[in-house]
Design an enzyme around this catalytic site. Sequence first.
Site, PDB file in Angstrom:
ATOM      1  N   ARG A  30      26.240  26.740  26.776  1.00  0.00           N
ATOM      2  CA  ARG A  30      27.443  26.973  26.060  1.00  0.00           C
ATOM      3  C   ARG A  30      28.483  26.224  26.689  1.00  0.00           C
ATOM      4  NH1 ARG A  30      24.809  29.235  22.804  1.00  0.00           N
ATOM      5  NH2 ARG A  30      25.113  31.533  21.872  1.00  0.00           N
ATOM      6  N   GLU A  76      32.695  23.400  18.426  1.00  0.00           N
ATOM      7  CA  GLU A  76      31.872  22.647  17.696  1.00  0.00           C
ATOM      8  C   GLU A  76      31.999  22.904  16.150  1.00  0.00           C
ATOM      9  OE1 GLU A  76      27.820  24.523  19.044  1.00  0.00           O
ATOM     10  OE2 GLU A  76      28.429  23.904  21.006  1.00  0.00           O
ATOM     11  N   HIS A  92      23.655  20.624  19.482  1.00  0.00           N
ATOM     12  CA  HIS A  92      23.498  21.798  19.690  1.00  0.00           C
ATOM     13  C   HIS A  92      22.086  22.176  19.050  1.00  0.00           C
ATOM     14  CE1 HIS A  92      25.229  26.307  20.362  1.00  0.00           C
ATOM     15  NE2 HIS A  92      23.912  26.185  20.737  1.00  0.00           N
TER      16      HIS A  92
END
Length: 312
Positions: free
Chosen positions: A226, A255, A274
Amino acid sequence: MNVLITGYFNETSKERVTGAFPESWTIAIVEPQHIDAFIGEADVLIPEHIQVDDVLLGKAHRLKFVQTGAGYDNVDIEACTARGVWVSNAAGVNANAVAEHIMAFVLSYYKNIPFLDGALKDGADETQLDYAGGELLGKTIGTIGFGAIGSRVAELARAFKMNVLAYDTNKNIKSDDVELVDLDTLIANSDVIAINIFLNESTRNMVDKAFLRKMKKNALLVNTARGPLVSEVDLIDALKNNVIGGACLDVFTVEPLSEDSELRRLSNVILTPHTAGMPDGYKFHETRYRFFVDNISRVGRDDKPLNCLNKV
């Protein structure tokens, strides 16, 4: 069954994700800013880039179940429990995918793959390239977190004859194959540090200026967990001033990563969007979505879901 998925997906990804669910289910995939138009009809929520808090739950009149990926830091479990909403995560489902991504990062960094690929595609003469490279043999990788992902990273790293250190807050973990150490020992002795823990208030900004200064000068930091586990401001400063060697990042504080982020312009950084847990294509992992379908079906039968997080 009405399933609402939030996040940023391209059209191909939407088709693949939708196709993973039974045809009789209604699947809505929406960007986070449009959730209010759909949340009232949702039986199930798969949330990315939103906070599932009491305010949102107050609008979710039919919601029975919140299914997350591995992480669940964006879900208020107590608020869900108070409203009779099940919450589960998919911990371990994508462990191998993430572990392989970590090793791909490490190999790309030490073998200078992004630089060499870009140089040759830009027309460079390969006989004149000036670059540094390295081998994994004999280097030490430290995994912060020794769960499903951390233990798989250890297995893969040992295949490259790396030394493996591991730190975990669970003191009951035992291993004959890695050296379990305290956090400071891991930080000081690792050539590569891979972060494989959950985000919560005790781990937020764990990797800060003090942490980075304890690392080896040429060490590599890898984060596929994370973004907020790392203080991005402190990391950028450390990368620009050679406090550490480099970083490989799949996750970020905000993000999608801002187009003007300094991380995009640093030569000692490798970035991916990601996607570490999605080996079957952008925003898709067949095993993960199969787990989602099975777990949602359990809730539809009034059974307790797997990996239940409700504190009851």
